[in-house]
Design a protein around this motif. Structure first.
Motif, PDB file in Angstrom:
ATOM      1  N   LEU A 123       0.844  -1.196   0.000  1.00  0.00           N
ATOM      2  CA  LEU A 123       0.000   0.000   0.000  1.00  0.00           C
ATOM      3  C   LEU A 123       0.873   1.237   0.000  1.00  0.00           C
ATOM      4  O   LEU A 123       1.861   1.306   0.741  1.00  0.00           O
ATOM      5  CB  LEU A 123      -0.904   0.014   1.244  1.00  0.00           C
ATOM      6  N   ILE A 124       0.521   2.202  -0.832  1.00  0.00           N
ATOM      7  CA  ILE A 124       1.100   3.545  -0.748  1.00  0.00           C
ATOM      8  C   ILE A 124      -0.065   4.509  -0.614  1.00  0.00           C
ATOM      9  O   ILE A 124      -0.953   4.551  -1.469  1.00  0.00           O
ATOM     10  CB  ILE A 124       1.944   3.914  -1.979  1.00  0.00           C
ATOM     11  N   ARG A 125      -0.074   5.272   0.462  1.00  0.00           N
ATOM     12  CA  ARG A 125      -1.095   6.299   0.645  1.00  0.00           C
ATOM     13  C   ARG A 125      -0.427   7.657   0.503  1.00  0.00           C
ATOM     14  O   ARG A 125       0.537   7.962   1.199  1.00  0.00           O
ATOM     15  CB  ARG A 125      -1.748   6.190   2.027  1.00  0.00           C
ATOM     16  N   ALA A 126      -0.933   8.483  -0.419  1.00  0.00           N
ATOM     17  CA  ALA A 126      -0.402   9.828  -0.642  1.00  0.00           C
ATOM     18  C   ALA A 126      -1.566  10.804  -0.529  1.00  0.00           C
ATOM     19  O   ALA A 126      -2.284  11.042  -1.505  1.00  0.00           O
ATOM     20  CB  ALA A 126       0.263   9.928  -2.007  1.00  0.00           C
ATOM     21  N   ALA A 127      -1.779  11.328   0.658  1.00  0.00           N
ATOM     22  CA  ALA A 127      -2.925  12.199   0.912  1.00  0.00           C
ATOM     23  C   ALA A 127      -2.483  13.658   1.009  1.00  0.00           C
ATOM     24  O   ALA A 127      -1.528  13.975   1.714  1.00  0.00           O
ATOM     25  CB  ALA A 127      -3.626  11.787   2.208  1.00  0.00           C
ATOM     26  N   ASN A 128      -3.181  14.519   0.270  1.00  0.00           N
ATOM     27  CA  ASN A 128      -2.919  15.966   0.306  1.00  0.00           C
ATOM     28  C   ASN A 128      -1.495  16.304  -0.113  1.00  0.00           C
ATOM     29  O   ASN A 128      -0.906  17.254   0.388  1.00  0.00           O
ATOM     30  CB  ASN A 128      -3.211  16.515   1.712  1.00  0.00           C
ATOM     31  N   VAL A 129      -0.951  15.524  -1.032  1.00  0.00           N
ATOM     32  CA  VAL A 129       0.408  15.755  -1.534  1.00  0.00           C
ATOM     33  C   VAL A 129       0.364  16.309  -2.953  1.00  0.00           C
ATOM     34  O   VAL A 129       0.811  17.432  -3.219  1.00  0.00           O
ATOM     35  CB  VAL A 129       1.246  14.464  -1.492  1.00  0.00           C
ATOM     36  N   LEU A 130      -0.203  15.537  -3.885  1.00  0.00           N
ATOM     37  CA  LEU A 130      -0.219  15.968  -5.285  1.00  0.00           C
ATOM     38  C   LEU A 130      -1.103  17.180  -5.515  1.00  0.00           C
ATOM     39  O   LEU A 130      -0.968  17.855  -6.541  1.00  0.00           O
ATOM     40  CB  LEU A 130      -0.671  14.821  -6.183  1.00  0.00           C
ATOM     41  N   ARG A 131      -1.990  17.480  -4.600  1.00  0.00           N
ATOM     42  CA  ARG A 131      -2.821  18.679  -4.730  1.00  0.00           C
ATOM     43  C   ARG A 131      -1.945  19.921  -4.862  1.00  0.00           C
ATOM     44  O   ARG A 131      -2.347  20.933  -5.434  1.00  0.00           O
ATOM     45  CB  ARG A 131      -3.737  18.798  -3.505  1.00  0.00           C
ATOM     46  N   GLN A 132      -0.740  19.861  -4.340  1.00  0.00           N
ATOM     47  CA  GLN A 132       0.162  21.006  -4.350  1.00  0.00           C
ATOM     48  C   GLN A 132       1.126  20.992  -5.547  1.00  0.00           C
ATOM     49  O   GLN A 132       2.042  21.814  -5.612  1.00  0.00           O
ATOM     50  CB  GLN A 132       0.937  21.053  -3.027  1.00  0.00           C
ATOM     51  N   TYR A 133       0.893  20.073  -6.473  1.00  0.00           N
ATOM     52  CA  TYR A 133       1.689  20.001  -7.697  1.00  0.00           C
ATOM     53  C   TYR A 133       0.826  20.437  -8.888  1.00  0.00           C
ATOM     54  O   TYR A 133      -0.391  20.574  -8.770  1.00  0.00           O
ATOM     55  CB  TYR A 133       2.186  18.571  -7.920  1.00  0.00           C
ATOM     56  N   ASP A 134       1.465  20.621 -10.031  1.00  0.00           N
ATOM     57  CA  ASP A 134       0.735  20.959 -11.246  1.00  0.00           C
ATOM     58  C   ASP A 134       0.058  19.712 -11.800  1.00  0.00           C
ATOM     59  O   ASP A 134       0.567  18.588 -11.666  1.00  0.00           O
ATOM     60  CB  ASP A 134       1.681  21.529 -12.303  1.00  0.00           C
ATOM     61  N   GLU A 135      -1.075  19.919 -12.458  1.00  0.00           N
ATOM     62  CA  GLU A 135      -1.822  18.779 -12.993  1.00  0.00           C
ATOM     63  C   GLU A 135      -0.994  17.957 -13.971  1.00  0.00           C
ATOM     64  O   GLU A 135      -1.099  16.728 -14.007  1.00  0.00           O
ATOM     65  CB  GLU A 135      -3.101  19.263 -13.671  1.00  0.00           C
ATOM     66  N   ASP A 136      -0.157  18.616 -14.766  1.00  0.00           N
ATOM     67  CA  ASP A 136       0.598  17.874 -15.771  1.00  0.00           C
ATOM     68  C   ASP A 136       1.710  17.009 -15.164  1.00  0.00           C
ATOM     69  O   ASP A 136       2.366  16.251 -15.881  1.00  0.00           O
ATOM     70  CB  ASP A 136       1.167  18.806 -16.837  1.00  0.00           C
ATOM     71  N   GLN A 137       1.899  17.094 -13.856  1.00  0.00           N
ATOM     72  CA  GLN A 137       2.874  16.245 -13.184  1.00  0.00           C
ATOM     73  C   GLN A 137       2.246  14.966 -12.623  1.00  0.00           C
ATOM     74  O   GLN A 137       2.958  14.031 -12.254  1.00  0.00           O
ATOM     75  CB  GLN A 137       3.540  17.018 -12.033  1.00  0.00           C
ATOM     76  N   VAL A 138       0.926  14.934 -12.542  1.00  0.00           N
ATOM     77  CA  VAL A 138       0.252  13.851 -11.831  1.00  0.00           C
ATOM     78  C   VAL A 138       0.466  12.495 -12.490  1.00  0.00           C
ATOM     79  O   VAL A 138       0.791  11.505 -11.822  1.00  0.00           O
ATOM     80  CB  VAL A 138      -1.254  14.149 -11.690  1.00  0.00           C
ATOM     81  N   ALA A 139       0.286  12.399 -13.798  1.00  0.00           N
ATOM     82  CA  ALA A 139       0.384  11.110 -14.481  1.00  0.00           C
ATOM     83  C   ALA A 139       1.757  10.471 -14.276  1.00  0.00           C
ATOM     84  O   ALA A 139       1.862   9.261 -14.029  1.00  0.00           O
ATOM     85  CB  ALA A 139       0.092  11.279 -15.971  1.00  0.00           C
ATOM     86  N   GLU A 140       2.809  11.282 -14.354  1.00  0.00           N
ATOM     87  CA  GLU A 140       4.160  10.752 -14.162  1.00  0.00           C
ATOM     88  C   GLU A 140       4.352  10.245 -12.739  1.00  0.00           C
ATOM     89  O   GLU A 140       4.946   9.181 -12.519  1.00  0.00           O
ATOM     90  CB  GLU A 140       5.194  11.832 -14.472  1.00  0.00           C
ATOM     91  N   VAL A 141       3.837  10.996 -11.753  1.00  0.00           N
ATOM     92  CA  VAL A 141       3.967  10.569 -10.360  1.00  0.00           C
ATOM     93  C   VAL A 141       3.164   9.301 -10.110  1.00  0.00           C
ATOM     94  O   VAL A 141       3.640   8.369  -9.455  1.00  0.00           O
ATOM     95  CB  VAL A 141       3.525  11.694  -9.406  1.00  0.00           C
ATOM     96  N   TRP A 142       1.943   9.249 -10.626  1.00  0.00           N
ATOM     97  CA  TRP A 142       1.142   8.028 -10.485  1.00  0.00           C
ATOM     98  C   TRP A 142       1.899   6.816 -11.032  1.00  0.00           C
ATOM     99  O   TRP A 142       1.953   5.765 -10.392  1.00  0.00           O
ATOM    100  CB  TRP A 142      -0.180   8.175 -11.231  1.00  0.00           C
ATOM    101  N   ALA A 143       2.472   6.962 -12.222  1.00  0.00           N
ATOM    102  CA  ALA A 143       3.191   5.846 -12.841  1.00  0.00           C
ATOM    103  C   ALA A 143       4.393   5.429 -12.004  1.00  0.00           C
ATOM    104  O   ALA A 143       4.673   4.237 -11.826  1.00  0.00           O
ATOM    105  CB  ALA A 143       3.632   6.228 -14.254  1.00  0.00           C
ATOM    106  N   ARG A 144       5.105   6.415 -11.466  1.00  0.00           N
ATOM    107  CA  ARG A 144       6.278   6.119 -10.638  1.00  0.00           C
ATOM    108  C   ARG A 144       5.867   5.367  -9.373  1.00  0.00           C
ATOM    109  O   ARG A 144       6.482   4.371  -8.997  1.00  0.00           O
ATOM    110  CB  ARG A 144       7.012   7.411 -10.282  1.00  0.00           C
TER     111      ARG A 144
END
Length: 213
Positions: A123-144
């Motif tokens: 399990l990896i829980r990432a709460a209230n983290v990516l909200r502070q990044y740009d939307e175009d960064q999300v897909a790459e972080v999800w994949a990683r």
């Protein structure tokens, strides 16, 4: 070890992936998400012979969310190991007195999810983290992050308000997105759109008429 580095699974030093975010946190803030995780991931957490590893990624300025996740998951499996990961070394140092090795540990890192021996997280829980990044960064972080999961592992990424009354999260497996969950007490909502401001970064800008999720 340089201040900007963190140990890798092979003993080298690697630079944490990500940036320091605000780190706002409160006790019991993630209770809705944790209860859902205990139900949705319970079977997978109980399945491995060895103790499974759960990661609280970006736990913030205080370690309460990691401490609470460990307590809630122990009701599912007593030997589950929870690793709180933060990119800010000061936050890691502040959390260390709360550690209970090997069941609860804290270490410095980011989206590379540094775990000993190349261990993959159940399990990896990432709460209230990516909200502070740009939307175009999300897909790459999800994949990683999905690349750091066990074959039947789960990534849970989402956003909630300061006291955890309104929460929306996306669940992903190694293959990608699976579900989106809206969690709130309906009596506290005047209209469904009150949850819109808690949509994860991947969804919030797409909340417009005629646009499918």
């Amino acid at each position: 070890m340089a201040a900007s580095d963190t140990p890798s699974s092979r003993g080298r030093s690697v630079r944490p992936v990500g940036t320091i975010t605000r780190g706002t946190t409160n006790t019991n803030r993630l209770r809705r998400m944790d209860r859902w995780i205990a139900y949705a991931a319970g079977r997978a957490l109980r399945a491995p012979a060895a103790p499974p590893v759960a990661v609280d990624l970006g736990y913030g300025a205080a370690p309460w969310t990691a401490v609470e996740l460990a307590a809630r998951l122990r009701a599912v499996r007593a030997d589950v190991r929870v690793v709180g990961i933060e990119i800010d070394p000061a936050r890691v140092a502040a959390a260390l007195p709360m550690a209970e090795p090997p069941l609860l540990e804290f270490r410095r890192g980011g989206f590379e999810v540094p775990l000993d021996g190349g261990t993959r997280a159940q399990l990896i829980r990432a709460a209230n983290v990516l909200r502070q990044y740009d939307e175009d960064q999300v897909a790459e972080v999800w994949a990683r992050l999905c690349g750091r999961l066990a074959p039947d592992g789960l990534l849970v990424e989402g956003t909630c308000d300061e006291v955890g009354r309104r929460h929306v999260w996306v669940a992903l497996g190694p293959e990608g997105p699976r579900t989106v969950t809206f969690a709130a007490r309906l009596a506290d909502l005047e209209r469904p759109s009150d949850l819109a401001e808690r949509l994860p970064k991947a969804l919030i800008h797409h909340n417009v008429p005629g646009r499918p999720v």
